[in-house]
Design a protein around this motif. Structure first.
Motif, PDB file in Angstrom:
ATOM      1  N   ALA A  18       0.034  41.588 -18.186  1.00  0.00           N
ATOM      2  CA  ALA A  18       1.273  40.840 -18.388  1.00  0.00           C
ATOM      3  C   ALA A  18       1.596  39.984 -17.167  1.00  0.00           C
ATOM      4  N   ARG A  19       1.471  40.583 -15.979  1.00  0.00           N
ATOM      5  CA  ARG A  19       1.753  39.817 -14.757  1.00  0.00           C
ATOM      6  C   ARG A  19       0.725  38.714 -14.560  1.00  0.00           C
ATOM      7  N   ALA A  20      -0.528  38.989 -14.912  1.00  0.00           N
ATOM      8  CA  ALA A  20      -1.560  37.964 -14.791  1.00  0.00           C
ATOM      9  C   ALA A  20      -1.230  36.764 -15.672  1.00  0.00           C
ATOM     10  N   ASN A  21      -0.769  37.008 -16.890  1.00  0.00           N
ATOM     11  CA  ASN A  21      -0.382  35.907 -17.777  1.00  0.00           C
ATOM     12  C   ASN A  21       0.765  35.099 -17.193  1.00  0.00           C
ATOM     13  N   MET A  22       1.727  35.774 -16.584  1.00  0.00           N
ATOM     14  CA  MET A  22       2.835  35.073 -15.940  1.00  0.00           C
ATOM     15  C   MET A  22       2.341  34.174 -14.809  1.00  0.00           C
ATOM     16  N   LEU A  23       1.468  34.701 -13.981  1.00  0.00           N
ATOM     17  CA  LEU A  23       0.981  33.956 -12.824  1.00  0.00           C
ATOM     18  C   LEU A  23       0.149  32.751 -13.248  1.00  0.00           C
ATOM     19  N   VAL A  24      -0.688  32.921 -14.273  1.00  0.00           N
ATOM     20  CA  VAL A  24      -1.461  31.786 -14.783  1.00  0.00           C
ATOM     21  C   VAL A  24      -0.523  30.720 -15.340  1.00  0.00           C
ATOM     22  N   GLY A  25       0.563  31.157 -15.971  1.00  0.00           N
ATOM     23  CA  GLY A  25       1.537  30.213 -16.496  1.00  0.00           C
ATOM     24  C   GLY A  25       2.235  29.405 -15.430  1.00  0.00           C
ATOM     25  N   LEU A  26       2.259  29.926 -14.202  1.00  0.00           N
ATOM     26  CA  LEU A  26       2.919  29.240 -13.087  1.00  0.00           C
ATOM     27  C   LEU A  26       1.942  28.438 -12.230  1.00  0.00           C
ATOM     28  N   LEU A  27       0.679  28.423 -12.603  1.00  0.00           N
ATOM     29  CA  LEU A  27      -0.334  27.770 -11.762  1.00  0.00           C
ATOM     30  C   LEU A  27      -0.220  26.256 -11.726  1.00  0.00           C
ATOM     31  N   ASP A  28       0.573  25.666 -12.595  1.00  0.00           N
ATOM     32  CA  ASP A  28       0.717  24.207 -12.529  1.00  0.00           C
ATOM     33  C   ASP A  28       1.762  23.777 -11.511  1.00  0.00           C
ATOM     34  N   GLY A  29       2.370  24.748 -10.795  1.00  0.00           N
ATOM     35  CA  GLY A  29       3.299  24.414  -9.723  1.00  0.00           C
ATOM     36  C   GLY A  29       4.745  24.297 -10.153  1.00  0.00           C
ATOM     37  N   LEU A 109      -8.517  21.108 -21.325  1.00  0.00           N
ATOM     38  CA  LEU A 109      -8.172  21.810 -20.088  1.00  0.00           C
ATOM     39  C   LEU A 109      -9.267  21.662 -19.053  1.00  0.00           C
ATOM     40  N   ARG A 110     -10.512  21.697 -19.486  1.00  0.00           N
ATOM     41  CA  ARG A 110     -11.612  21.565 -18.538  1.00  0.00           C
ATOM     42  C   ARG A 110     -11.714  20.143 -17.997  1.00  0.00           C
ATOM     43  N   ASN A 111     -11.372  19.172 -18.815  1.00  0.00           N
ATOM     44  CA  ASN A 111     -11.524  17.783 -18.397  1.00  0.00           C
ATOM     45  C   ASN A 111     -10.558  17.425 -17.273  1.00  0.00           C
ATOM     46  N   ALA A 112      -9.292  17.798 -17.414  1.00  0.00           N
ATOM     47  CA  ALA A 112      -8.297  17.464 -16.394  1.00  0.00           C
ATOM     48  C   ALA A 112      -7.128  18.426 -16.511  1.00  0.00           C
ATOM     49  N   ARG A 113      -6.726  19.016 -15.390  1.00  0.00           N
ATOM     50  CA  ARG A 113      -5.602  19.939 -15.380  1.00  0.00           C
ATOM     51  C   ARG A 113      -5.017  19.966 -13.967  1.00  0.00           C
ATOM     52  N   THR A 114      -3.882  20.603 -13.829  1.00  0.00           N
ATOM     53  CA  THR A 114      -3.322  20.826 -12.509  1.00  0.00           C
ATOM     54  C   THR A 114      -3.700  22.218 -12.028  1.00  0.00           C
ATOM     55  N   CYS A 115      -3.893  22.322 -10.743  1.00  0.00           N
ATOM     56  CA  CYS A 115      -4.096  23.600 -10.058  1.00  0.00           C
ATOM     57  C   CYS A 115      -2.999  23.664  -8.998  1.00  0.00           C
ATOM     58  N   TYR A 116      -1.905  24.313  -9.339  1.00  0.00           N
ATOM     59  CA  TYR A 116      -0.681  24.306  -8.541  1.00  0.00           C
ATOM     60  C   TYR A 116      -0.171  22.871  -8.432  1.00  0.00           C
ATOM     61  N   ASP A 117      -0.341  22.195  -7.285  1.00  0.00           N
ATOM     62  CA  ASP A 117       0.193  20.838  -7.151  1.00  0.00           C
ATOM     63  C   ASP A 117      -0.899  19.785  -6.970  1.00  0.00           C
ATOM     64  N   HIS A 118      -2.156  20.131  -7.290  1.00  0.00           N
ATOM     65  CA  HIS A 118      -3.231  19.147  -7.170  1.00  0.00           C
ATOM     66  C   HIS A 118      -4.049  19.109  -8.465  1.00  0.00           C
ATOM     67  N   LEU A 119      -4.952  18.158  -8.568  1.00  0.00           N
ATOM     68  CA  LEU A 119      -5.719  17.950  -9.796  1.00  0.00           C
ATOM     69  C   LEU A 119      -7.021  18.744  -9.760  1.00  0.00           C
ATOM     70  N   ALA A 120      -7.383  19.282 -10.914  1.00  0.00           N
ATOM     71  CA  ALA A 120      -8.585  20.110 -11.015  1.00  0.00           C
ATOM     72  C   ALA A 120      -9.351  19.723 -12.269  1.00  0.00           C
ATOM     73  N   GLY A 121     -10.392  20.508 -12.551  1.00  0.00           N
ATOM     74  CA  GLY A 121     -11.256  20.191 -13.675  1.00  0.00           C
ATOM     75  C   GLY A 121     -12.209  19.064 -13.329  1.00  0.00           C
ATOM     76  N   ARG A 122     -12.783  18.458 -14.360  1.00  0.00           N
ATOM     77  CA  ARG A 122     -13.743  17.376 -14.127  1.00  0.00           C
ATOM     78  C   ARG A 122     -13.114  16.226 -13.355  1.00  0.00           C
ATOM     79  N   LEU A 123     -11.847  15.939 -13.648  1.00  0.00           N
ATOM     80  CA  LEU A 123     -11.179  14.851 -12.950  1.00  0.00           C
ATOM     81  C   LEU A 123     -11.024  15.164 -11.463  1.00  0.00           C
ATOM     82  N   GLY A 124     -10.533  16.348 -11.134  1.00  0.00           N
ATOM     83  CA  GLY A 124     -10.344  16.713  -9.731  1.00  0.00           C
ATOM     84  C   GLY A 124     -11.647  16.733  -8.957  1.00  0.00           C
ATOM     85  N   VAL A 125     -12.685  17.302  -9.550  1.00  0.00           N
ATOM     86  CA  VAL A 125     -13.997  17.333  -8.901  1.00  0.00           C
ATOM     87  C   VAL A 125     -14.554  15.920  -8.759  1.00  0.00           C
TER      88      VAL A 125
END
Length: 240
Positions: A18-29, A109-125
């Motif tokens: 349950a806590r893991a789901n909460m934390l993942v939900g907050l990963l976009d910052g 999600l894999r193509n482009a997403r946020t990781c806290y306050d920066h860009l991740a996925g294929r776009l970020g890389v």
């Protein structure tokens, strides 16, 4: 408490589903209400309150910010986000077993997403690869450096590259879906913020996925030499 004891304490907190789901939900910052996090974790509001209290007490979440009758929660720091992303990298690399199932994310999600306050996925890389290929950035496993040409390049796109006290200026973050580095730290946040401001990327409701807009397709190609075919790998043009 010993370092090992502190590690065990944090691991036990994060390891609860349950806590893991909460934390993942907050990963976009962004901050979410206690009710939204209860829904994310699929628990009752009372149970969610208990989980949130433990995460705040451990310093994983910032203390609740009250607005009206709602309490908003966010990750305590970029270091917490980096820890969670690192765990996801390790978890994704582990062989599947009877009690371990691999996460199956969509191409969006894999193509482009946020990781806290920066860009991740294929776009970020792809952005990190493009900056390195042009000599604007130096990255290794432990840190990063923006070269003078990189500073000029980012300023030319309207980015404020002044260091922020108390935060790493530029560091790599191992992307859990691509298993390669994208940019974090102040520079990673500045790039993401400017891409949103320019309308190159737009948030998608209900998660961390971001959409590369028509303006973004042109902008990333023109300024980064980066193409983002539908569902394909973000590919920086070869440096001249």
């Amino acid at each position: 408490m010993s370092d090992a004891g502190k590690l065990a304490q944090i691991a036990a907190l994060v390891g609860d589903p349950a806590r893991a789901n909460m934390l993942v939900g907050l990963l976009d910052g962004r901050a979410l209400t206690a009710g939204e996090l209860a829904y994310t974790a699929r628990v009752t509001p009372q149970t969610a309150s208990e989980h949130l209290g433990k995460l705040v007490d451990a310093g994983v979440l910032a203390p609740a910010n009250r607005q009206g009758r709602h309490r908003y929660y966010r990750l305590a720091s970029p270091q917490v986000a980096s820890m969670l992303e690192g765990i996801m990298v390790v978890a994704g690399s582990a062989p599947p077993g009877p009690r371990l199932s691999s996460w199956r994310g969509g191409e969006t999600l894999r193509n482009a997403r946020t990781c806290y306050d920066h860009l991740a996925g294929r776009l970020g890389v792809g952005i990190a690869d493009a900056l390195r290929g042009r000599g604007h950035l130096v990255l290794d496993q432990d840190g990063g450096e923006v070269t003078p040409s990189g500073i000029a390049f980012l300023r030319g796109l309207g980015m404020d590259v002044q260091p922020v006290r108390g935060r790493p200026f530029c560091r790599p973050c191992l992307d859990w879906s691509e298993r390669r580095q994208h940019l974090a730290g102040h520079i990673g946040a500045v790039i993401a913020c400017r891409c949103f401001a320019l309308g190159w990327v737009a948030r998608q409701p209900g998660g961390r996925a971001v959409l590369v807009t028509a303006a973004g397709t042109v902008g990333f190609a023109e300024h980064f030499g980066l193409t983002l075919p539908d569902g394909g790998q973000a590919t920086p043009a070869r440096a001249a």
